[in-house]
Design a protein around this motif. Structure first.
Motif, PDB file in Angstrom:
ATOM      1  N   UNK A  38     -21.944 -61.682 -63.936  1.00 11.92           N
ATOM      2  CA  UNK A  38     -22.587 -61.576 -62.633  1.00 11.92           C
ATOM      3  C   UNK A  38     -23.664 -60.504 -62.723  1.00 11.92           C
ATOM      4  N   UNK A  39     -24.904 -60.908 -62.546  1.00 14.91           N
ATOM      5  CA  UNK A  39     -26.044 -60.013 -62.730  1.00 14.91           C
ATOM      6  C   UNK A  39     -26.424 -59.366 -61.402  1.00 14.91           C
ATOM      7  N   UNK A  40     -26.412 -58.037 -61.360  1.00 15.20           N
ATOM      8  CA  UNK A  40     -26.756 -57.305 -60.155  1.00 15.20           C
ATOM      9  C   UNK A  40     -28.258 -57.234 -59.934  1.00 15.20           C
ATOM     10  N   UNK A  41     -28.665 -56.514 -58.876  1.00 15.44           N
ATOM     11  CA  UNK A  41     -30.075 -56.397 -58.485  1.00 15.44           C
ATOM     12  C   UNK A  41     -30.941 -55.924 -59.649  1.00 15.44           C
ATOM     13  N   UNK A  42     -31.960 -56.719 -59.977  1.00 14.16           N
ATOM     14  CA  UNK A  42     -32.893 -56.367 -61.033  1.00 14.16           C
ATOM     15  C   UNK A  42     -32.373 -56.552 -62.434  1.00 14.16           C
ATOM     16  N   UNK A  43     -31.161 -57.112 -62.584  1.00 15.04           N
ATOM     17  CA  UNK A  43     -30.542 -57.205 -63.900  1.00 15.04           C
ATOM     18  C   UNK A  43     -30.358 -58.649 -64.373  1.00 15.04           C
ATOM     19  N   UNK A  44     -31.031 -59.572 -63.715  1.00 16.00           N
ATOM     20  CA  UNK A  44     -30.851 -60.985 -64.034  1.00 16.00           C
ATOM     21  C   UNK A  44     -31.487 -61.431 -65.330  1.00 16.00           C
ATOM     22  N   UNK A  45     -32.245 -60.547 -65.989  1.00 15.94           N
ATOM     23  CA  UNK A  45     -32.937 -60.944 -67.209  1.00 15.94           C
ATOM     24  C   UNK A  45     -32.024 -61.317 -68.355  1.00 15.94           C
ATOM     25  N   UNK A  46     -30.755 -60.903 -68.297  1.00 15.23           N
ATOM     26  CA  UNK A  46     -29.828 -61.253 -69.367  1.00 15.23           C
ATOM     27  C   UNK A  46     -29.706 -62.760 -69.514  1.00 15.23           C
ATOM     28  N   UNK A  47     -29.781 -63.467 -68.406  1.00 14.04           N
ATOM     29  CA  UNK A  47     -29.661 -64.929 -68.448  1.00 14.04           C
ATOM     30  C   UNK A  47     -30.798 -65.558 -69.235  1.00 14.04           C
TER      31      UNK A  47
END
Length: 297
Positions: free
Chosen positions: A32-41
């Motif tokens: 689950x990617x938090x605020x501003x951390x979605x780049x892992x996907x």
């Protein structure tokens, strides 16, 4: 938003069946990617994306910095699914609905949940940009009537009264700390207690002083509902907060917390957090069992 009728087991199965019909990926790990951390996907190989709006009965994300889609794929040799965007009580969702993805993914075969978030640092020794490994939480929303498990219990998911004394997996926390040191990030690592409030307003100095008094090291507006449901489903949980701002406890301080500051810190530290999580997933054994807090099962 009025309280929606709670889903039945069959409703969750319907969503699970829809997703399984769209992708051959059968993830064991949910991130689950938090605020501003979605780049892992974006690092996933052989990825397949499904926007929330296209998933029947699924909530949608309305927050800036949350893309609003599931991304299935491989991180190294592990099949995973990333949530680019989560749901919050402040968007108008009841707590049980915030945690819908957890139950759906447990039915898909997920065994481990990695949850990240952006949080304000209450602990005065914390600095902006630090990573806090969550060792425990204070579910303020749940303590004031917003527990996602309220209502009839379905034993097919879990017991009526699940223990939360060991909600966060200690082994994974230790592994993540070791990895951080290998990556040269050891100086940024903290081990602390996360407190979840409903938001969307940031906290007053008096509220923050209260949270400090009861043992909170960092505060945010997510995570606890998802973790409670994950533990109810018997899943292993690792949680990590990116400290995006220092909480203002001083009445003479003219600064104010704001969401842009949260997103900017997320952008600055995104690569480091992604590297840490990716390596943590890489080291997970495909045959690892679940630690439910009462021993390995």
């Amino acid at each position: 938003m009025a309280e929606d009728k709670r889903f039945t087991f069959e409703d969750y199965e319907e969503i699970r069946n829809f997703l399984q019909g769209k992708t051959k990926c059968r993830p064991k790990i949910l991130i689950i990617c938090g605020s501003g951390l979605g780049g892992l996907a974006d690092r996933l190989e052989d990825s397949y994306k499904i926007v929330y709006e296209d998933i029947p009965k699924f909530p949608v994300s309305t927050v800036k910095g949350h893309v609003g889609q599931l991304v299935f794929g491989k991180l190294g040799d592990k099949e995973v699914v990333c949530m680019q965007g989560r749901f919050h009580l402040y968007e108008g969702y009841p707590a049980w609905k915030v945690a819908i993805p957890i139950r759906v993914m447990s039915l898909m075969g997920v065994k481990t949940v990695i949850v990240t978030n952006a949080a304000g640092g209450i602990n005065r020794s914390y600095n902006v940009g630090d990573f806090m490994m969550i060792k425990d939480h204070i579910n303020m929303m749940g303590m004031t009537g917003g527990n996602p498990l309220m209502g009839p219990n379905d034993e097919r998911f879990g017991p009526r009264f699940p223990p939360m004394s060991k909600a966060y997996d200690r082994t994974m926390r230790e592994q993540a700390s070791d990895i951080a040191k290998e990556l040269g990030l050891g100086r940024l690592i903290r081990d602390g207690v996360y407190c979840s409030l409903s938001g969307p307003s940031f906290e007053t100095p008096a509220e923050l002083r209260f949270l400090q008094t009861i043992g909170a090291d960092a505060v945010g507006m997510s995570t606890c509902p998802e973790v409670v449901v994950a533990k109810h489903c018997g899943l292993r949980v690792f949680g990590m907060s990116l400290i995006t701002n220092k909480c203002i406890l001083d009445y003479d301080n003219d600064e104010e917390a704001n969401h842009e500051e949260v997103l900017e810190t997320g952008r600055q530290r995104a690569s480091d957090m992604q590297n840490l999580i990716a390596r943590l997933v890489e080291r997970m054994s495909n045959s690892e069992k679940i630690n439910n807090g009462n021993g390995v099962i």
